[in-house]
Design an enzyme around this catalytic site. Structure first.
Site, PDB file in Angstrom:
ATOM      1  N   ASP A  40      29.215  37.954  48.331  1.00  0.00           N
ATOM      2  CA  ASP A  40      30.357  38.669  48.926  1.00  0.00           C
ATOM      3  C   ASP A  40      30.501  38.446  50.442  1.00  0.00           C
ATOM      4  OD1 ASP A  40      30.576  39.708  46.361  1.00  0.00           O
ATOM      5  OD2 ASP A  40      29.597  41.608  46.864  1.00  0.00           O
ATOM      6  N   ARG A  78      49.466  33.650  33.343  1.00  0.00           N
ATOM      7  CA  ARG A  78      48.158  33.728  32.683  1.00  0.00           C
ATOM      8  C   ARG A  78      47.112  34.234  33.669  1.00  0.00           C
ATOM      9  NH1 ARG A  78      50.931  33.201  28.925  1.00  0.00           N
ATOM     10  NH2 ARG A  78      50.782  31.731  27.188  1.00  0.00           N
ATOM     11  N   GLN A  95      30.513  32.720  39.138  1.00  0.00           N
ATOM     12  CA  GLN A  95      30.486  32.559  40.602  1.00  0.00           C
ATOM     13  C   GLN A  95      29.104  32.818  41.196  1.00  0.00           C
ATOM     14  OE1 GLN A  95      34.503  34.404  42.229  1.00  0.00           O
ATOM     15  NE2 GLN A  95      34.050  35.177  40.197  1.00  0.00           N
TER      16      GLN A  95
END
Ligand code: F6P
Length: 358
Positions: A136, A275, A283
C-alpha cells in the site's frame, strides 16, 4: 552472544524474506555467536510462545522468495488490550516471552497496524527495530515501503493485458486495485498502465464527470476505456458522509466495492458494455521485483546497523536516496496519503488522465 527475535505481522507482501535475509546477513557478519529466533505467525507467535531457531542456511536462499517464511497473521491493535479467548493478556504475554527467551531485541516487519503494536512494545521497554512493508506504500515517515514496486508491476500488467480484449469488444473495464485507504498503488500503476481514469480515496469522484471525460475521448475515436479504481475510492457523496453514515449506507447498499457501485451508472451513462476485473491478492503474490529485493536488503542491513549500535525504538525508512532511522513514536498511528495537489497528480492530469473530480 546476541539473541534477536524476527517477526512478520499483518498482510504479507513481496520482499519480506529479502528484508529478513538482509538483517540476518548483516547481523551474522557482526556477531559470530548470533542466535535468531524466528517467531511464528506474527504477534500470535510472540503471545503464545511459538518460535523456531534459525540458522544462516535458512536465510541464504530466500532473497527472491515471495510471502514470509515465518508466516503471518493480523493482531488488530484496537484489540491489543482485549484478552485472548483463553484469557491470555496479550501485552503481558509478549513481554514475558521476550524476557523468557532472553532476547536482546525484536525485529518487526509490518505495516500500519503492526507499527502501533511495535511502538507499544517499545514504550513497554522492549528493544524494537522495525522495517516498513506493504504493497500500500501508506506508512508514515518513509518515501517507500518494500512490496510496493512489485505490486505496481502486477497491477500494471493487469491493466496492460485488458487493453486487447477491451479494444476487441468496445468495452469499458473497471479494474479494482488494492491499497486499503490510500491510492498510491492505483495512482502509480494507473499511470504506468496508461489508464484513462484513476479513482483514489484522496480525490472523491463523480461518475458524471468520469462519463463526460470518456465521452470526449470517444468522440476523438477511442472505442475502449480502462479505469484503475482503488478499493477505497469514494464518490463525492460518500466522502461527504461521516464514517458512521458511510458504514450504514454501505450496509444498506450491500457493502459493494466501488467498482460495483460505479458499474451500473457508467453503463447507463455511456450506453456501453462495462466489465469489472479484480486482480485481488495476486498483487501481493509471487517473487519480489529486483527493486524490492534491493530496497528490502538495504533496509535489512540498515536495521542490523541500528541493532549493532544499540539504537532501538526506530523504523528504518527511505528518504530520497538514503536509509534513515525514524522514531516509532512518529510513525505509529499515522497514515501517508496521496496529496491531491502533488505534482504526480498534476502530471497525470497533464497526460489526460481523469480523476473524476473536474
Ligand atoms: O495492506 C495490504 C492489503 O493487501 C490491502 O491492500 C488490502 O486492503 C488488505 O491488505 C487485504 O487484506 P486481507 O489479506 O486480510 O484480505
Amino acid at each position: 552472544m546476541k539473541r534477536v527475535g524476527f517477526l512478520t505481522s499483518g498482510g504479507d507482501c513481496q520482499g519480506l524474506n529479502a528484508a529478513m535475509r538482509g538483517v540476518a546477513l548483516a547481523l551474522y557478519g557482526r556477531f559470530p555467536n548470533l542466535e535468531i529466533y524466528g517467531i511464528q505467525k506474527g504477534y500470535q507467535g510472540l503471545i503464545h510462545g511459538n518460535y523456531k531457531k534459525m540458522t544462516k542456511a535458512d536465510f541464504d536462499p530466500i532473497l527472491n522468495e515471495g510471502g514470509t517464511i515465518l508466516g503471518t497473521s493480523r493482531t488488530p491493535f484496537k484489540l491489543i488490550h482485549v484478552p485472548e479467548a483463553d484469557g491470555t493478556d496479550k501485552v503481558k504475554a509478549m513481554k514475558a516471552n521476550y524476557e523468557k527467551w532472553k532476547l536482546d531485541c525484536l525485529v518487526i516487519l509490518g505495516g500500519n497496524g503492526t507499527h502501533k503494536t511495535a511502538n507499544l512494545l517499545s514504550r513497554e521497554g522492549l528493544n524494537v527495530v522495525t522495517l516498513p512493508k506493504t504493497i500500500d506504500n501508506d506508512i508514515w515517515g518513509t518515501d517507500l515501503t518494500f512490496g510496493f514496486q512489485s505490486a505496481i508491476e502486477v497491477a500494471t500488467r493487469s491493466l496492460d493485458e485488458l487493453k486487447t480484449t477491451a479494444a476487441s469488444h468496445d468495452r469499458i473495464f473497471l479494474v479494482e486495485l488494492m491499497g486499503h485507504k490510500t491510492g498510491w498503488l492505483t495512482l502509480y500503476s494507473g499511470i504506468a498502465g496508461g489508464a484513462d481514469v484513476i479513482l483514489i480515496p484522496e480525490i472523491p469522484y463523480d461518475v458524471s464527470v468520469v462519463a463526460k471525460a470518456l465521452k470526449r475521448k470517444r468522440e476523438q475515436g477511442r472505442n475502449y476505456f480502462i479505469l484503475a479504481v482503488a478499493e477505497g475510492a469514494m464518490s463525492k457523496a460518500e466522502a461527504a458522509m461521516t464514517k458512521r453514515e458511510r458504514k450504514q449506507w454501505m450496509r444498506e447498499n450491500g457493502s459493494l466495492a466501488p467498482v460495483y457501485r460505479i458499474e451500473p451508472e457508467l453503463k447507463e451513462k455511456l450506453e456501453a458494455e462495462v466489465r469489472v476485473t479484480v486482480p485481488g491478492h495476486v498483487q501481493r503474490g509471487g517473487a519480489p521485483c529486483p527493486y524490492d529485493r534491493m530496497l528490502a536488503s538495504r533496509l535489512g542491513a540498515a536495521a542490523a546497523a541500528l541493532i549493532a549500535d544499540g539504537r532501538f525504538g526506530y523504523m528504518v525508512s527511505v528518504k530520497g536516496e538514503e536509509i534513515v532511522p525514524v522514531p516509532l513514536e512518529e510513525v505509529a498511528g499515522k497514515l501517508k496519503k496521496v496529496d491531491p495537489s502533488s505534482s504526480v497528480v498534476e502530471e497525470a492530469r497533464g497526460l489526460g488522465i481523469c480523476f473524476g473530480d473536474q
